[in-house]
Write an enzyme that holds these catalytic residues in place. Sequence first.
Site, mmCIF file in Angstrom:
data_model
loop_
_atom_site.group_PDB
_atom_site.id
_atom_site.type_symbol
_atom_site.label_atom_id
_atom_site.label_comp_id
_atom_site.label_asym_id
_atom_site.label_seq_id
_atom_site.Cartn_x
_atom_site.Cartn_y
_atom_site.Cartn_z
ATOM 1 N N LYS A 145 0.606 -1.352 -0.308
ATOM 2 C CA LYS A 145 -0.316 -0.175 0.348
ATOM 3 C C LYS A 145 0.880 1.171 -0.361
ATOM 4 O O LYS A 145 0.759 2.265 -0.049
ATOM 5 C CB LYS A 145 -0.840 -0.202 1.272
ATOM 6 C CG LYS A 145 -1.999 -0.896 0.841
ATOM 7 C CD LYS A 145 -3.392 -0.676 2.911
ATOM 8 C CE LYS A 145 -2.267 -0.907 3.648
ATOM 9 N NZ LYS A 145 -1.436 -2.140 3.461
ATOM 10 N N ALA A 149 -2.714 -0.473 12.773
ATOM 11 C CA ALA A 149 -4.157 -0.361 12.386
ATOM 12 C C ALA A 149 -4.782 -1.716 13.131
ATOM 13 O O ALA A 149 -6.232 -1.287 13.014
ATOM 14 C CB ALA A 149 -4.349 -0.647 10.863
ATOM 15 N N TRP A 180 7.114 0.125 -8.543
ATOM 16 C CA TRP A 180 7.859 -0.610 -8.645
ATOM 17 C C TRP A 180 9.356 -0.717 -8.498
ATOM 18 O O TRP A 180 10.229 -0.596 -9.194
ATOM 19 C CB TRP A 180 7.310 -2.312 -7.377
ATOM 20 C CG TRP A 180 8.633 -2.987 -6.265
ATOM 21 C CD1 TRP A 180 9.386 -2.406 -6.035
ATOM 22 C CD2 TRP A 180 10.073 -3.723 -7.083
ATOM 23 N NE1 TRP A 180 9.872 -3.272 -5.224
ATOM 24 C CE2 TRP A 180 10.488 -4.383 -6.425
ATOM 25 C CE3 TRP A 180 9.664 -4.477 -8.681
ATOM 26 C CZ2 TRP A 180 11.594 -4.989 -6.494
ATOM 27 C CZ3 TRP A 180 11.102 -5.273 -8.721
ATOM 28 C CH2 TRP A 180 11.553 -5.270 -7.063
ATOM 29 N N ARG A 188 2.240 7.557 7.176
ATOM 30 C CA ARG A 188 2.393 7.583 8.369
ATOM 31 C C ARG A 188 4.034 7.650 8.793
ATOM 32 O O ARG A 188 4.957 6.824 8.686
ATOM 33 C CB ARG A 188 1.701 6.084 9.610
ATOM 34 C CG ARG A 188 0.418 6.496 9.565
ATOM 35 C CD ARG A 188 -0.196 4.644 9.984
ATOM 36 N NE ARG A 188 -0.402 3.872 9.204
ATOM 37 C CZ ARG A 188 -0.338 2.482 8.860
ATOM 38 N NH1 ARG A 188 -0.659 1.895 10.253
ATOM 39 N NH2 ARG A 188 0.041 1.286 8.230
ATOM 40 N N LYS A 237 9.191 -6.516 9.522
ATOM 41 C CA LYS A 237 8.069 -6.409 8.663
ATOM 42 C C LYS A 237 9.543 -5.776 7.847
ATOM 43 O O LYS A 237 9.288 -5.630 6.330
ATOM 44 C CB LYS A 237 7.489 -5.959 8.915
ATOM 45 C CG LYS A 237 7.072 -5.081 7.688
ATOM 46 C CD LYS A 237 4.910 -4.421 8.551
ATOM 47 C CE LYS A 237 4.394 -3.750 6.742
ATOM 48 N NZ LYS A 237 4.784 -2.821 6.472
ATOM 49 N N PHE A 246 -3.292 -1.899 6.817
ATOM 50 C CA PHE A 246 -3.315 -3.409 6.749
ATOM 51 C C PHE A 246 -4.732 -3.527 5.325
ATOM 52 O O PHE A 246 -4.821 -2.643 4.461
ATOM 53 C CB PHE A 246 -3.787 -3.972 7.940
ATOM 54 C CG PHE A 246 -2.841 -4.151 8.665
ATOM 55 C CD1 PHE A 246 -2.033 -4.602 8.363
ATOM 56 C CD2 PHE A 246 -2.936 -4.162 9.988
ATOM 57 C CE1 PHE A 246 -0.759 -4.510 9.246
ATOM 58 C CE2 PHE A 246 -1.843 -4.106 11.207
ATOM 59 C CZ PHE A 246 -1.074 -4.412 10.381
ATOM 60 N N PHE A 253 3.996 -8.322 -9.494
ATOM 61 C CA PHE A 253 5.741 -8.988 -9.100
ATOM 62 C C PHE A 253 5.391 -9.881 -10.294
ATOM 63 O O PHE A 253 4.939 -9.667 -11.079
ATOM 64 C CB PHE A 253 5.577 -9.483 -8.046
ATOM 65 C CG PHE A 253 4.858 -8.839 -6.485
ATOM 66 C CD1 PHE A 253 4.807 -9.942 -5.283
ATOM 67 C CD2 PHE A 253 4.228 -8.076 -6.502
ATOM 68 C CE1 PHE A 253 4.646 -9.174 -4.259
ATOM 69 C CE2 PHE A 253 4.029 -7.291 -5.381
ATOM 70 C CZ PHE A 253 4.289 -8.061 -4.037
ATOM 71 N N THR A 296 3.514 1.770 -0.741
ATOM 72 C CA THR A 296 4.250 2.164 -2.543
ATOM 73 C C THR A 296 3.281 2.453 -3.577
ATOM 74 O O THR A 296 3.956 3.326 -4.307
ATOM 75 C CB THR A 296 4.477 -0.189 -2.794
ATOM 76 O OG1 THR A 296 5.946 -0.462 -1.432
ATOM 77 C CG2 THR A 296 5.957 0.621 -4.599
#
Length: 975
Positions: A426, A680, A828, A450, A461, A711, A799, A428
Amino acid sequence: MSARLPLVLRQLRRPQRFPGPPRRLRVLGRSSSSGGGGDPEGLRGQRSLRDDQAFSSPGLGSPEAPTKDSIVREVIQNSKEVLSLLQEKNPAFKPVLAIIQAGNDNLMQEINQNLAEEAGLNITHVCLPPDSSEDEIIDEILKINEDTRVHGLALQISVDSFSNKVLNALKPEKDVDGVTDVNLGKLVRGDAPECFVSPVAKAAIELVEKSGVILDGKKVLVIGAHGPLEAALQCLFQRKGSMTMSAQWKTPQLQGKLQEADIVVLGSPKPEEIPATWIPPGATVLNCFHDFLSGKLRGGSPGAHMSRLIAEDDVSLLAAALRIQNMVSSGRRWLREQQHRRWRLHCLKLQPLSPVPSDIEISRGQTPKAVDVLAKEIGLLADEIEIYGKSKAKVRLSLLERLKDQADGKYVLVAGITPTPLGEGKSTVTIGLVQALTAHLKVNSFACLRQPSQGPTFGVKGGAAGGGYAQVIPMEEFNLHLTGDIHAITAANNLLAAAIDTRILHENTQTDKALYNRLVPLVNGVREFSEIQLSRLKKLGINKTDPSTLTEEEMRKFARLNIDPSTITWQRVLDTNDRFLRKITIGQGNTEKGYSRQAQFDIAVASEIMAVLALTDSLTDMKERLGRMVVASDKEGQPVTAEDLGVTGALTVLMKDAIKPNLMQTLEGTPVFVHAGPFANIAHGNSSVLADKIALKLVGEEGFVVTEAGFGADIGMEKFFNIKCRASGLVPNVVVLVATVRALKMHGGGPNVTAGVPLKKEYTEENIQLVADGCCNLQKQIQIAQLFGVPVVVALNVFKTDTRAEIDLVCELAKRAGAFDAVPCYHWSVGGKGSVDLARAVREAAHKRSRFQFLYDVQLPVVEKIRTIAQTVYGAKDIELSPGAQSKIDRYTQQGFGNLPICMAKTHLSLSHQPEKKGVPRDFILPISDVRASIGAGFIYPLVGAMSTMPGLPTRPCFYDIDLDTETEQVKGLF
C-alpha cells in the site's frame, strides 16, 4: 502635520480616514523613531520644501504640461484603486512597507508615512544609529526578509553604506527600490513587468517626459551617480531611444561631455569647483541626488541659467509615490503566490535498472532536493518550515491560517485486501501514485504516510518507506528516528505512567494535610495554586483561589484522587518489539514501601498519545485531548484523567514539536508528509489529520492528497471513515484498493505465506484457479468500501512472477464486483511512469460524486456499534462479550463515554479473529475479550480475541542484517 511637508501631501492626507499610530516592528538604537517632529540635523541651512513651491522649478515645461502634484496624486490614486480591488477579494489584506533607517531624517519618515496611509498601506520604520555597521544593517534586513507580515523593504541609509553585500541581502521580491542584482538584471534583460524598477530612475524619466521633452535621439549624461541608480537610469533612458553616457565629477574632459548633453542627470551634488556655466543653455537638468535611498538633502541647484531644471524635491516626492506603486505590485504578487497554482516543481529523473536493486541501493542512488527548495516549490514560506538536516523539515501549523480560504484538493485513501504477512505494497502504491500524478501528469499531489515504528523495522517486516522505484527518501532517515516524534510520545506517555503510580504511593503514605501541603508548597512564605490546580478546584466545584481558605474536607477532595489500582489502563511504552514486557511487576524496590502491582509495556505507537497526535487539529485541541485522557477510575467508579494528575501542560510541552508534520520527498522529488504512526490492528491506523489538512490546502482545488490506511480495508479503511473522518470533517473522493496476485492465491487456498521463508511454487508459477478462488476477498473488500458510498479503484500491484492471464482475470473480476476501474501498476520496477494509468483512473473517479456516509450513528449503544462492525464489515454472525468486556462497557457508558466511535483491535491477517481463516470466513462468532477507552483520542477500542499490544521478535529478526559502515557512516541492511 509639519509645515515643511509639500502642499500635495497636506492635500492628500485625510487623518480621519486612517486613525491610530503607524504599525512598527521595532525601534533600535539612538535615533528618533517618530515621523514628524522638529527640523532634523543636517536640514538646517539647506533648501527646504515650501508648500507654495512644492513642484516649482525655473522655466519648467510648457503651460499645458501637468503639474507635479497632479502626477503624484495620479500615482497614489491609481495605487489606492488597485489595492481596493485586491482587498475586495481579500478583506484582511493590507500590505506593509518596512524602511530601515540609519540616521535622523524625520522629514523622509513623514513623507513616506503620509503617502502610504493615503494609498491604504501600513508602514513601519526600523531606526538604527547613524553609525550602524554593515553587519548591523544586514541583520535587520535578514529579519525583515523572513517576516511574512512585510511585503516591501526599503533602505534609508547613507550612500557609504550601499555596498553590494548590503543591497543584495534584500529579498528580490521585497526590494521595492529595485537595488538588488536580481531586479537590475531583469530590468536590463527587458523583464520590467517581472521586477521592481528604481522609483528614483522612473521618476526622473516621468518628470522629463511630462515636462514636454521628447527623449528619442537625445544625448543624456548621467553624472555622479553610482551603482543601482546609475544602471537603472542608463537602462530606462536607452529604452526611450536616448544615447546615454556616464561620468563622475572628476572625469577628464567633463566640460566637453557636458557641452554635448541635451539632458544632464545629477546623481550627487555638484562640487564647487565645477562651474555651472559648463552646462549649456537649453539643457534639461535633473537633480536625483536626494533619493530615498540616502534620505539626505545635500548641496544646492547647479545654477538657474538653464531652461529646464527639475529639482531634487520633485524627483524625490514622485519617487516616494512610485515606491508606493511598487508596494502595491508587491502585494499583488504576494497574493497571487498564495492562490492555487500548478507547482513549478523540479522533479527528479529516474533511471530504473533491471534487475531492480535493493531498496536502500535505489534510495542511495538518488540525490534528494534540499528540503527548503522543495518547500518553496510547493508554496511554503521560509518561516513556515523548521529544517532538520538536509532532507527533512517540520511544517508549522500557522500555514492553515494563511491558507484558510484556499479550496481543498481531492482526497484519496489507499487501502488494501487482507494481506499476507509480507504486506501487499500500500505504501508503494501510494508513492507510485503521487509520482505518477505530479512527475508525469503534472498535477499537484501530496502523499501522507505514517511514521514507521522501530519495532517492525528491527523485527520482521522491515521499513515502511515504500519499495523499488516508489520510495520516500532518504529511506534510512524515514525508518530511523525521523525527527523524534515517536520518542516524544514515549517520553510523554511514560511521564504520565510515572505520575499515576507516584500519586498512588504518596496518597498511601501521607496524611491529608501533609499531602496537601506538598501539593501546594510554601514558596517564599506564600502558597499558590498552579493554573492546572485551579482547574481541578473548578471541576470539584470549589470556587476558591487562596490555598489557606480551603476547609479540611475541601483539602482532602483536592489532594486525593483515590485511584483504584485494579482499574489502571495506562501502560508504559517502548518503541521496540519486546515480548518479555507484556506482563511485568512494578514497585519491587524497598523505596516503594511495598506498593507493587502487575503492569505491562505496549509498543509506543499503541499509546493513546499517538492516537491523539493523529486525530488532533490544533495545538489547543491537542492539549485538551491530552487532558481528557482517562488513565483509571477512582474507588467510587469515576474516571481519573491526566488533567486530574496535573500533567496536561507538561505533556503538551513534550509534544509541541511532534504536532508539526514532517516534510520529505519521493524518489522523483514530489512532496510527502510523514506524520503519526498508529498501528491499524491495535489502534486506528492512519496518518495525522493535520498532515492531510495542510496538504489539501497546498495542492489546491485541482490537486490530490493521497493518504494510506493500515492493513486491509476491513480494518484501516473502516477506522479511517468512522474515526478519522468524524474527527477531521473531511470527505474522501476515492478509495484505491491494493491487491496482489500473491495475496489472492493465498485467499484462494494457497500454502501458508511466512516472512523469511521462500514462497512455494504456487505463488511463483501461473495458477488461474487459485487467483479466481481468492478474488472473493477482493470482492468483499470492494463491498466494504461501497458501504461508505465512495468510488473504488483497484490497483493491482504487479510482481515479476505475475502472468498476463492472472493480471487480466483480477482486473475483470474487480470491475464485475463494482470497482470503478481496475488497473495493473508497475511503479515498483519503473517508478511513477508505471502508475500513470492508475493516476488517470483515480483522477476520473474523483470527479464522480461521492455519496459518503458513516457506517453507524455514534449515539447507538456501544454493543450495537461493535455488532454493526462485526456483522456488516467482517461478516460475523454475532459477537460474544466476555464478562470483563461487558463490565468495562457498562462502566464507560455510566461515565458518559458511550457515544464515542469504535476502534476494533483485531488481527489484520483475516476478516475474522482467527489469522488462519483466509478468503471470506462466514458464520463465525466474534469474541470481544476486553474493552478499553481512549477518551482523549475519542474512541472506545474492543480487543478481539487474543490481541497483544506489544509485538515480539521472531527467531531471526531484521537486526541481523542491519549494520553501519564506520568509514562512510552509511546504514546497511535496511529494507
